[in-house]
Design an enzyme around this catalytic site. Structure first.
Site, mmCIF file in Angstrom:
data_model
loop_
_atom_site.group_PDB
_atom_site.id
_atom_site.type_symbol
_atom_site.label_atom_id
_atom_site.label_comp_id
_atom_site.label_asym_id
_atom_site.label_seq_id
_atom_site.Cartn_x
_atom_site.Cartn_y
_atom_site.Cartn_z
ATOM 1 N N LYS A 219 -38.667 52.189 -36.447
ATOM 2 C CA LYS A 219 -39.109 52.853 -35.210
ATOM 3 C C LYS A 219 -39.145 54.368 -35.332
ATOM 4 C CE LYS A 219 -38.762 49.155 -31.980
ATOM 5 N NZ LYS A 219 -38.026 48.454 -30.944
ATOM 6 N N ARG A 253 -33.399 42.505 -35.163
ATOM 7 C CA ARG A 253 -34.853 42.241 -35.254
ATOM 8 C C ARG A 253 -35.446 43.208 -36.260
ATOM 9 N NH1 ARG A 253 -39.644 44.045 -33.204
ATOM 10 N NH2 ARG A 253 -41.166 42.465 -32.611
#
Ligand code: HH2
Length: 273
Positions: A219, A253
């Site tokens: 991210k 995740r």
């Protein structure tokens, strides 16, 4: 134990959820797995590498992403789900539409991962009508605009309060506590500072009593910290996954399953012996 469909997953050690994006535009791997055969091959590879759950998504939720139609979302998901439904790991579907939830649950999905925490029309009902597991995630705003100028007085308090409310709503709809995991939603209407504050205080989210899922893989906060594009964020993603595990996350995740599994093996040897 986390119950999702026919599966009961032990949560005494962090599990890896492997991400497969069946999209042309996901932020780190858009277009790589849009074709069903490529997505199926990637999913099988992630399971071989140690994924305990697969998460299939057919709509990018990256900041600024354009929504896809329900028909298009299902057309991307169903052939892949069909090929994976008999695997030994649960298949989670990352969707925010109740129509998609109903179809994929009927087609063998074991879990619904909803970035809207089942707040959309008909979503609580769709999930509670099956025995699927659910991930309830916090986000502030919509993907189109959520990163423009997110503001919080107390990000950890606000996210915790929201998640507690959504767990209560899911329970009231008949979804048992052993079917629910929560997720602070890193990057969803949050600045890098907000994401770091949440990671630092993940223990408070874990203190709500539901297992915590953390998605930090590749991210942009990791890009801000390292100066690297999404393709160069593996080392930072591993560090973030370990920090999340240390603070109580029980489902990680990630896009890079093999590398995360190796890092967790070292962590486990030190922490558990
Ligand atoms: N992050 C993304 C998508 N879905 N679901 C949960 N529960 N938690 C997350 O942190 C999360 C999520 C974004 O990552 P990715 O799927 O790789 O990208 P895109 O949304 O661009 O497809």
């Amino acid at each position: 134990m986390f119950r999702c469909g026919r599966f009961s997953l032990p949560l005494d050690f962090p599990l890896i959820m492997g991400v497969v994006n069946i999209t042309p535009d996901s932020f780190s791997d858009g277009g790589q797995f849009l074709a069903a055969d490529a997505a199926i091959a990637q999913a099988n590879r992630l399971v071989a590498e140690g994924a305990a759950i697969l998460d299939l998504g057919a709509e990018s939720t990256r900041p600024g992403a354009a929504p896809v139609s329900e028909d298009e979302e299902l057309a991307r998901l169903l052939p892949v789900l069909e090929a994976l439904r008999d695997l030994d790991v649960p298949v989670s579907i990352d969707t925010r539409r109740s129509g998609v939830m109903r179809e994929v649950l009927a087609a063998g999905a074991s879990m619904i991962n909803d970035i809207e925490a089942l707040s959309g029309p008909g979503s609580l009902e769709a999930a509670s009508a099956s025995d699927c597991g659910v991930c309830l995630m916090h986000k502030k705003g919509d993907p189109a605009t959520m990163q423009l100028d997110p503001q919080y007085e107390d990000v950890v308090g606000e996210v915790s309060g929201f998640l507690a409310g959504r767990v209560a709503a899911a329970r009231a709809a008949g979804i048992g506590p052993d079917r629910i995991v929560v997720d602070p939603g890193f990057g969803f209407g949050k600045t890098a500072a907000h994401n770091l504050e949440l990671l630092r205080n993940l223990g408070r989210i874990a203190g709500l009593g539901s297992p915590v899922l953390a998605g930090l893989s590749r991210k942009s906060t990791l890009g801000a910290l390292t100066g690297r594009p999404a393709t160069g964020r593996l080392p930072a993603s591993i560090a973030a996954a370990l920090l999340a595990a240390q603070r109580g996350a029980t489902i990680l995740r990630v896009h890079d399953v093999a590398a995360t599994r190796d890092a967790l093996a070292v962590w486990r040897a030190v922490e558990v012996g």
